[in-house]
Scaffold this motif. Structure first.
Motif, short mmCIF file in Angstrom:
data_model
loop_
_atom_site.label_atom_id
_atom_site.label_comp_id
_atom_site.label_asym_id
_atom_site.label_seq_id
_atom_site.Cartn_x
_atom_site.Cartn_y
_atom_site.Cartn_z
N PRO A 78 0.67 -1.27 0.18
CA PRO A 78 0.06 -0.14 -0.12
C PRO A 78 0.93 1.30 0.12
CG PRO A 78 0.15 -0.99 2.24
CD PRO A 78 0.85 -1.60 1.45
N HIS A 79 0.14 2.35 -0.10
CA HIS A 79 0.88 3.69 -0.07
C HIS A 79 1.06 3.87 1.38
CE1 HIS A 79 -3.29 4.87 -0.26
NE2 HIS A 79 -2.80 5.72 0.58
N LEU A 80 2.13 5.09 1.94
CA LEU A 80 2.16 5.44 3.16
C LEU A 80 1.34 6.73 3.47
CD1 LEU A 80 5.75 4.24 3.82
CD2 LEU A 80 3.93 3.13 4.59
N ALA A 81 1.83 7.74 2.77
CA ALA A 81 1.26 8.86 3.12
C ALA A 81 0.37 9.47 2.06
CB ALA A 81 2.30 10.04 3.02
N ARG A 82 0.79 9.04 0.67
CA ARG A 82 -0.41 9.70 -0.34
C ARG A 82 -0.40 8.46 -1.55
NH1 ARG A 82 1.66 13.63 -3.67
NH2 ARG A 82 -0.31 14.28 -3.95
N PHE A 83 -1.58 8.29 -1.85
CA PHE A 83 -1.83 7.30 -3.10
C PHE A 83 -0.86 7.28 -4.13
CE2 PHE A 83 -3.53 5.68 -6.76
CZ PHE A 83 -3.98 4.28 -6.38
N HIS A 84 -0.37 8.51 -4.46
CA HIS A 84 0.74 8.67 -5.62
C HIS A 84 1.66 8.02 -5.55
CE1 HIS A 84 -2.17 12.00 -5.35
NE2 HIS A 84 -1.76 12.67 -6.46
N GLU A 85 2.14 7.48 -4.30
CA GLU A 85 3.43 6.73 -3.98
C GLU A 85 3.48 5.47 -4.61
OE1 GLU A 85 3.97 6.24 0.36
OE2 GLU A 85 3.22 8.32 0.59
N TRP A 284 13.66 3.13 0.56
CA TRP A 284 12.08 2.21 0.83
C TRP A 284 11.90 2.76 2.16
CZ3 TRP A 284 8.80 1.31 -2.21
CH2 TRP A 284 7.68 0.36 -1.95
N PRO A 285 10.86 3.65 2.26
CA PRO A 285 10.38 4.09 3.42
C PRO A 285 9.66 3.49 4.48
CG PRO A 285 9.01 5.00 1.73
CD PRO A 285 10.17 4.29 1.00
N ALA A 286 9.90 3.48 5.80
CA ALA A 286 9.13 2.81 6.84
C ALA A 286 9.61 1.31 6.92
CB ALA A 286 7.75 2.86 6.69
N ARG A 287 11.10 1.08 6.62
CA ARG A 287 11.43 -0.07 6.67
C ARG A 287 12.78 0.20 7.58
NH1 ARG A 287 7.42 0.44 3.18
NH2 ARG A 287 6.63 -1.65 2.44
N MET A 288 12.69 0.08 8.88
CA MET A 288 13.79 0.54 9.70
C MET A 288 14.41 1.92 9.10
SD MET A 288 14.67 -0.32 12.53
CE MET A 288 15.58 -0.13 13.88
N GLN A 289 13.43 2.99 9.19
CA GLN A 289 13.97 4.19 8.69
C GLN A 289 14.05 5.11 9.91
OE1 GLN A 289 10.80 6.05 6.19
NE2 GLN A 289 11.77 8.06 6.46
N ARG A 290 15.29 5.90 9.76
CA ARG A 290 15.40 6.90 10.89
C ARG A 290 14.75 8.01 10.45
NH1 ARG A 290 20.12 8.17 14.23
NH2 ARG A 290 19.30 9.81 15.69
N LEU A 291 14.10 8.60 11.71
CA LEU A 291 13.21 9.84 11.37
C LEU A 291 14.12 10.89 11.96
CD1 LEU A 291 9.76 8.83 12.97
CD2 LEU A 291 10.38 8.94 10.41
N GLY A 417 2.27 5.17 7.81
CA GLY A 417 1.85 6.37 6.91
C GLY A 417 1.44 7.49 7.84
N ALA A 418 0.76 7.20 8.93
CA ALA A 418 0.22 8.17 9.85
C ALA A 418 1.40 8.95 10.35
CB ALA A 418 -0.55 8.00 10.78
N VAL A 419 2.61 8.33 10.51
CA VAL A 419 3.68 9.05 11.27
C VAL A 419 4.31 9.83 10.03
CG1 VAL A 419 6.02 8.70 11.97
CG2 VAL A 419 4.09 7.39 12.85
N ARG A 421 3.23 11.20 7.46
CA ARG A 421 2.45 12.29 6.91
C ARG A 421 2.86 13.51 7.81
NH1 ARG A 421 -1.53 8.58 5.48
NH2 ARG A 421 -2.27 8.25 7.65
N GLU A 422 3.52 13.58 8.86
CA GLU A 422 3.77 14.61 9.44
C GLU A 422 5.42 14.66 9.57
OE1 GLU A 422 1.63 14.93 13.24
OE2 GLU A 422 -0.12 15.14 12.06
N ASN A 423 5.88 13.58 9.47
CA ASN A 423 7.18 13.47 10.03
C ASN A 423 8.23 12.84 8.83
OD1 ASN A 423 7.07 13.94 12.93
ND2 ASN A 423 5.48 12.83 12.62
N GLY A 424 7.98 12.91 7.48
CA GLY A 424 8.48 12.32 6.37
C GLY A 424 9.80 12.92 6.26
#
Length: 424
Positions: A78-85, A284-291, A417-419, A421-424
């Motif tokens: 699925p997408h994380l923040a926006r469908f366009h991804e 590749w976001p959200a795979r052990m990604q450092r914020l 994805g919720a994270v 959207r504000e912390n990408g």
């Protein structure tokens, strides 16, 4: 006339079928025909199925293709923040203008017929890929493989099957061999298939299907090998040995994913520079990604914040191994999961790597597991568990007790994805 936004069109598409998931290809064939069968005109296809590692493997292949100066379309979910991804056109996330144009066209051509959200948006992606130039088309299976909406190509250039494990049993079967049979449905007559590290019973099913379709196999441990030596990654196949940097995507499991990407690139004729680009330039976001930016980072400036969207027992084990290999630091989890997942199986391997878990509900998700249930599962596997009303509350509680903690937000791509959207 002003065209609707992509969000408005996507909302209309949700009403075209009562089920979110309904595995069959009949509706796809009908809708594809209605828009001129665009899947017959896309660049050569690399089709990726599996339980874990699909997205990372595809991201590495795309990085390798781009390092070689070529361009790739890519479809993921699925997408994380926006469908366009979900839709990359020649390497770039699809524009709002193109997305609305293709969604509108497919929606109109479908004529109100019954079709799932994933199916109709997949057709729109194929329209984009057929009409915009590129060298390759990279497709990630949505669910399973055999009856997945992406499985409409009679002759892809290559198929890839990543590690198969237990997930989505309500749709794919209760055992690994049953799930493997569904994943192996992407194997096509005479088309080579790259096979990643597998359970023996999964590999047996895959090899049987490959033999049935006379599909040459490139199997980990048989036709190619990969491992870590002295802080470097060594890949070997019949063409020789490659001495490469470790993958920039974090975690020991990414070595196997890198091996599949390299095996694919080598088979397709790419050189060593492309293989090095695959493992050093992938994102590749959200795979052990450092914020490193956003409101969460600002609220915990001395903490170390990480994000991971893995959500099944195999992902939990891989995540635990990744944490174990990192420099020692007090680690706390913030976890939210969907009600369809094996929460105990996911958390069990993580229990030895974290001091506590704060359970949250996933904001905006009807299928979220209540935070209280996640907390009960955490206690069952031996984790100190707390219930938090929100992600912000969980963060505040952890930082109040340990300002320099390592905080890992985990359990679901929807939470990730919720994270982001504000912390990408």
């Amino acid at each position: 006339m002003t065209r609707d936004t992509s969000d408005a069109i996507l909302a209309r598409m949700m009403a075209l079928h009562p089920k979110i998931i309904d595995l069959t290809l009949d509706r796809m064939w009908r809708c594809l025909a209605a828009v001129g069968d665009p899947h017959l005109n896309v660049p050569p296809v690399i089709h990726v199925a599996g339980t874990n590692g699909k997205g990372s493997t595809q991201a590495m292949i795309r990085a390798g293709v781009e390092a070689a100066g070529q361009r790739a379309h890519a479809y993921t979910s699925p997408h994380l923040a926006r469908f366009h991804e979900r839709i990359r056109v020649a390497g770039e996330i699809i524009s709002e203008e193109l997305l609305t144009e293709y969604l509108d066209e497919v929606y109109a051509a479908n004529g109100g017929g019954s079709i799932t959200y994933f199916e109709i948006t997949t057709v729109a992606a194929f329209l984009a890929f057929a009409r915009q130039p590129a060298d390759w088309t990279l497709l990630e299976v949505g669910l399973g493989g055999r009856h997945d909406a992406t499985n409409v190509f009679a002759k892809p250039a290559l198929t890839i099957i990543t590690k198969i494990d237990l997930d989505h049993q309500q749709f794919l079967g209760e055992t690994i061999p049953e799930i493997a049979f569904q994943k192996a449905g992407i194997i096509k007559q005479g088309v080579p298939v790259v096979v990643g590290p597998q359970h023996e019973d999964a590999l047996e099913v895959i090899e049987k299907e490959a033999m049935r379709y006379s599909a040459p196999t490139l199997v980990y441990g048989q036709h190619w090998h990969i491992g870590e030596e002295n802080g470097r990654m060594v890949y070997q196949d019949e063409r020789g040995l490659l001495d490469l940097p470790m993958p920039n995507l974090r975690g020991a499991h990414q070595i196997g994913n890198a091996g599949m990407a390299i095996a694919a690139l080598r088979h397709l004729g790419f050189d060593e520079a492309a293989c090095e680009g695959a493992v050093t330039q992938a994102f590749w976001p959200a795979r052990m990604q450092r914020l490193r930016k956003g409101v969460l980072v600002e609220r915990a400036p001395d903490a170390e914040l990480w994000l991971d969207g893995g959500h099944n027992p195999a992902a939990g084990k891989a995540l635990a191994n990744t944490l174990a290999a990192m420099p020692k630091r007090a680690t706390h989890l913030i976890c939210g999961m969907l009600s369809t997942k094996d929460v105990v199986g996911y958390l069990r391997p993580l229990a030895g790597q974290a001091l506590s878990l704060h359970a949250v509900a996933i904001p905006g998700e009807a299928a979220t597991l209540p935070a209280e249930v996640t907390a009960e599962a955490a206690q069952e596997v031996g984790l100190e568990a707390h219930v938090a009303a929100s992600l912000d509350d969980a963060m505040a509680d952890i930082v109040a007790h340990d300002p320099k903690a390592r905080i890992l937000i985990c359990g679901s791509l929807y939470l990730a994805g919720a994270v982001l959207r504000e912390n990408g």
